[in-house]
Design a protein around this motif. Sequence first.
Motif, mmCIF file in Angstrom:
data_model
loop_
_atom_site.group_PDB
_atom_site.id
_atom_site.type_symbol
_atom_site.label_atom_id
_atom_site.label_comp_id
_atom_site.label_asym_id
_atom_site.label_seq_id
_atom_site.Cartn_x
_atom_site.Cartn_y
_atom_site.Cartn_z
ATOM 1 N N HIS A 46 -2.039 3.901 5.889
ATOM 2 C CA HIS A 46 -1.751 2.982 4.793
ATOM 3 C C HIS A 46 -2.932 2.037 4.601
ATOM 4 O O HIS A 46 -3.792 1.887 5.463
ATOM 5 N N SER A 47 -2.956 1.370 3.469
ATOM 6 C CA SER A 47 -4.031 0.414 3.179
ATOM 7 C C SER A 47 -3.553 -0.528 2.090
ATOM 8 O O SER A 47 -2.646 -0.211 1.313
ATOM 9 N N ASN A 48 -4.172 -1.711 2.053
ATOM 10 C CA ASN A 48 -3.856 -2.724 1.034
ATOM 11 C C ASN A 48 -2.380 -3.081 1.013
ATOM 12 O O ASN A 48 -1.811 -3.400 -0.034
ATOM 13 N N GLY A 49 -1.728 -2.986 2.168
ATOM 14 C CA GLY A 49 -0.323 -3.348 2.260
ATOM 15 C C GLY A 49 0.634 -2.325 1.700
ATOM 16 O O GLY A 49 1.818 -2.616 1.531
ATOM 17 N N SER A 50 0.150 -1.122 1.390
ATOM 18 C CA SER A 50 1.006 -0.091 0.812
ATOM 19 C C SER A 50 0.815 1.217 1.548
ATOM 20 O O SER A 50 -0.194 1.439 2.225
ATOM 21 N N GLU A 51 1.822 2.091 1.406
ATOM 22 C CA GLU A 51 1.746 3.453 1.909
ATOM 23 C C GLU A 51 1.668 4.394 0.715
ATOM 24 O O GLU A 51 2.060 4.034 -0.393
ATOM 25 N N TYR A 52 1.164 5.610 0.990
ATOM 26 C CA TYR A 52 0.900 6.507 -0.129
ATOM 27 C C TYR A 52 1.396 7.918 0.186
ATOM 28 O O TYR A 52 1.510 8.322 1.341
ATOM 29 N N VAL A 53 1.663 8.651 -0.894
ATOM 30 C CA VAL A 53 2.020 10.058 -0.812
ATOM 31 C C VAL A 53 1.563 10.701 -2.122
ATOM 32 O O VAL A 53 1.452 10.015 -3.156
ATOM 33 N N MET A 54 1.243 11.984 -2.065
ATOM 34 C CA MET A 54 0.754 12.674 -3.270
ATOM 35 C C MET A 54 1.594 13.914 -3.536
ATOM 36 O O MET A 54 1.952 14.638 -2.603
ATOM 37 N N THR B 45 2.905 5.363 -4.546
ATOM 38 C CA THR B 45 2.653 4.138 -3.792
ATOM 39 C C THR B 45 3.979 3.558 -3.336
ATOM 40 O O THR B 45 4.906 3.409 -4.141
ATOM 41 N N ILE B 46 4.070 3.246 -2.036
ATOM 42 C CA ILE B 46 5.274 2.647 -1.470
ATOM 43 C C ILE B 46 4.937 1.242 -1.017
ATOM 44 O O ILE B 46 4.142 1.053 -0.083
ATOM 45 N N THR B 47 5.501 0.253 -1.686
ATOM 46 C CA THR B 47 5.252 -1.147 -1.369
ATOM 47 C C THR B 47 6.577 -1.875 -1.265
ATOM 48 O O THR B 47 7.355 -1.901 -2.224
ATOM 49 N N ASP B 48 6.838 -2.447 -0.092
ATOM 50 C CA ASP B 48 8.084 -3.189 0.142
ATOM 51 C C ASP B 48 9.311 -2.363 -0.211
ATOM 52 O O ASP B 48 10.280 -2.849 -0.818
ATOM 53 N N GLY B 49 9.286 -1.077 0.127
ATOM 54 C CA GLY B 49 10.414 -0.199 -0.115
ATOM 55 C C GLY B 49 10.514 0.352 -1.526
ATOM 56 O O GLY B 49 11.405 1.167 -1.802
ATOM 57 N N ARG B 50 9.637 -0.051 -2.420
ATOM 58 C CA ARG B 50 9.668 0.424 -3.789
ATOM 59 C C ARG B 50 8.677 1.568 -3.951
ATOM 60 O O ARG B 50 7.522 1.473 -3.545
ATOM 61 N N VAL B 51 9.127 2.640 -4.585
ATOM 62 C CA VAL B 51 8.321 3.847 -4.764
ATOM 63 C C VAL B 51 7.963 3.978 -6.232
ATOM 64 O O VAL B 51 8.837 3.915 -7.106
ATOM 65 N N SER B 52 6.676 4.138 -6.489
ATOM 66 C CA SER B 52 6.217 4.345 -7.863
ATOM 67 C C SER B 52 5.132 5.411 -7.857
ATOM 68 O O SER B 52 4.367 5.530 -6.895
ATOM 69 N N PHE B 53 5.074 6.193 -8.937
ATOM 70 C CA PHE B 53 4.097 7.270 -9.067
ATOM 71 C C PHE B 53 3.230 7.041 -10.299
ATOM 72 O O PHE B 53 3.710 6.578 -11.344
ATOM 73 N N HIS C 264 -7.925 -4.753 5.835
ATOM 74 C CA HIS C 264 -9.093 -4.204 5.119
ATOM 75 C C HIS C 264 -10.254 -3.948 6.081
ATOM 76 O O HIS C 264 -11.381 -4.389 5.854
ATOM 77 N N LEU C 265 -9.945 -3.238 7.154
ATOM 78 C CA LEU C 265 -10.955 -2.930 8.155
ATOM 79 C C LEU C 265 -11.634 -1.601 7.828
ATOM 80 O O LEU C 265 -11.000 -0.668 7.338
#
Length: 959
Positions: free
Chosen positions: A117-125, A140-148, A637-638
């Motif tokens: 994950h990065s920038n406070g979000s998780e990702y899937v494609m 993008t998964i941010t705070d339990g919300r999923v958006s494409f 952001h490492l």
Amino acid sequence: MRPLWYTVDQAPVFILGGIPEEKAILLTDTNFKDFFLVELSIDSCWVGSFYCPQTSFTATIYDAIATESTLFIRQNQLIYYFTGTYTTLHESNRGSERWVRVLANECIKKLCPVHFHSNGSEYVMALTTGKHEGYVHFGTITDGRVSFELLPRQRSVCNGILVVNCSITWAVFIAGDYNLLLLVEIEDPSTRKYFQVVSYDLVSDYLVVLYTIPEFIPDARGLEFLMVLGTESYTNFPMVPKGMSYNPYNNLLFIWGNFLLQSYNSEDFIYLADFPKELSIKYLVNSFYGDTAIVTETEEIWYLLEGSYQVYKLFPSKGWEVHVSLQVMQQSSLYAPNETMVTLFYEDHRLYQLVYLIDNQQGRLVKRLVPVGQLLMYQQVSNDYLLERQGSHLTLSFTNFCPFTVMRLRDLPNPQIYTRQERYRAQPPRVLEPGGFHSDNSLAVYQGLVYYLLWLHSKYDKPYADPVHDPTWRWWKNKKQDQVRGEGGESVGGPSPDPPSPSPCPGTVFAPHPVPQDYYFYLASNWRSAGSVHVDMASYEKIYDLKAENELPERIFLDKGTSYRFSVFLTAREPEPLHGPSFQVQSKVGLAVVLADPECIEAVVKEKVLVNRNSVLFWVTLSDKRFCFDQGISGHHLMKTSMLLKVAGSSGHCFQNTHQGPRMQGNLMVPVLIGCPPGKRLAFDITYTLEYNRLQNKHYFDCVHVDPEMPCFLFRDIFYPFFLIQDLVTGDSGSFQGSYVLKVVGGGPTQDTIKEYSEEDIYRFNSPLDKTGSLIWTTRNTTTTEDSAFNILSHSSLGIEWLCMENSPCHDTIPHSIFASEFFFKVLVSNRGVDKSTYCDYQLTFQLHIHGLPLSARRAFLILTVSASLFVGLVILYVISCLLSPYVVKVCNVLCWKINNIIAWESYIYSIASDTRAFSNTSGTKSGESSGGISRVVSMVAGENKTDTKETLRKKPIS
């Protein structure tokens, strides 16, 4: 058979279908419907349409990706994600209510994982086919919300690379560069199908072709690897790419299919010839610590040590046969004649299998270790041995290809400063029962103490620094007293925090009065504790002095210009005899350090030869070059990179015996993260600030109502602030020596009335360029930011002078009592863009209490005028009262005498009237005559009395 992916980030361990796992788990689409479709419990349907090529329905779950917070699955072309927790997957009574369908109008052919994950979000494609062929749904998964989001944004990949027909086979997201690597299959009517690696920049929406994969497999001609330059000869075997794998720590990209290509720059590729072209790879699993496991379509397992070019076959192999035979002899329950591998995954740097066993017609799933080092050692022994005749019998001898006999890591620094792992010691309570078993009471007490310890850890964000910056300091600062008490009044812990906080759990309360620790220790020692539970307060502490265990840390965090130094001790192997008494020349050992990003980090290796010990000592120093990263928040952001230590000639040949069995030696990969390490923060050093201000200003006046948490500073004094850099991991604390910008971003006359200022107001109140008379403070420092908008302060600044000019919010503050005015400033301190000594972007917001604020000249003159008028009026009134007081006294005396006479006369008249009525009733005279006579008598008497009174007043002198 398609892979089923499970990916999570590095450290946490989660449960998926009862399988604890880290890193990347791949689950094949074997028909374990009871295991996957029923612990899932969804109501799946198949929706056919003209743009979906799928023509039949199946209950098989083809893809599954689990991030830290969300689980995605693909069944047919439908995508669902789970909104609950992994531990509640198997809830038959819940049905499908916890599953949410996404991309309902899309035909999804594959899910691709994003491992980090990065920038406070998780990702899937999600790769699509049909009407949106050539696009990627980026989730993008941010705070339990999923958006494409549909990518590319402007045009399809096919249009971007100027082809008519294309299809995306695989996608890899590189979070550090914020771009996608796409494996694209292109159909050209004039030629055969071919594949390209395409890069898509998510920021600029730009597509570029990085590499065109050869149509046929190169002819390596007996070499272990071959650099693919386009000039080499090729075989007749076509290359069939199926997927890609990327390791962000060493920038290593794999393209896999019936071949294995690797590249460190996504443009120049190396063909690994050890993998047979007759096989086809189903999936890869990466430990992200230098190990890669390969599973083929025929369920074979291969192994690759990153940084080398040899691919080893683990299963089936002679080494596997030896290992299984030994396990069967030991009657291990993890092996059975009939078994099917479900998945292969890494956990704690070790390779594991999830296997479905059938034993006595009973099926079960087991997790078992794949001993890579042991298998390679067995395989080496079985392949490299020599039978020599000595006299009348044969002697078995083995060839050891390892160039060293001893490899040790020495002089390792304490790991916590580099691993950034915070550790606590919290031992369970002592149960004072003969059996020694814990009760509900003891477990509740222990749970409460641990909960409270973690609460202190999570809430330690005070802007004002404590004298000891340990989250447990406020709990344990009085080492001689116990204050935590359990049920029944029994003491079970150490002193309570200051200020006291609510009980961490029912049954654990904080006593109002401290009791000596030794008293409870005496009771526990004599088994006289009322609750039969005792907790030693010293057993709860934060660990700062963890020692190294002669192993490289799991990861290394490097701040700007910092370094990590250690030594490697190698003892060379003695030469082995060949053909009689002759010997080889003594072998040499060499150590190589491979850096993934040499432009960002550097390694210096110094060698010292120990001739008398046939050994070599290597000193290795890994350092950051100070210019490859921007400032960032602590732990965020490492930049990911790595260091690989490699002893020449050791890959696959050197093993070390441990209590867990043999493990490979000679190749050590350490992930390196460049940036601001976790656990570092900026705090207001109130202790030193008070001391220094008192010394410089020659005095110190605190608030009228003293608050130990927020002392006051006098308005007319020069204010010298100081700050600390606190390392919550190592316990180090030192003065902040860098540069910073200080801004007043809010304020109010009381804490309850503090208001946030707008950006325009912040500029007016703090900028030396302000021309509106709104400055709150100024300084004699002349250093400013590049745009000259704000002053730059440092540890050696000349101090702050409070102004509170006419248009500032603190100007003309009205006091609420007889004491001087006061004001609360909300101050922001940041080193962003002005401090070149660290990668850390420190930001600190704290409240500053200033008292003794002056009034405006107008209000001060008004108050002076009113005060003077009141004073003069009071003086005049006093003089007048002194002059007229004798006359006032005389008048008062006369008035009082008259009032008394009138009261006496009324009493006299009342008494005469009473006597007359009594006499009249007794004599029985006629009422008319008596009344008239009495009236005349009273009138005459009254007249005489008035005459006497007047005469008396005339004759009496006035004194």
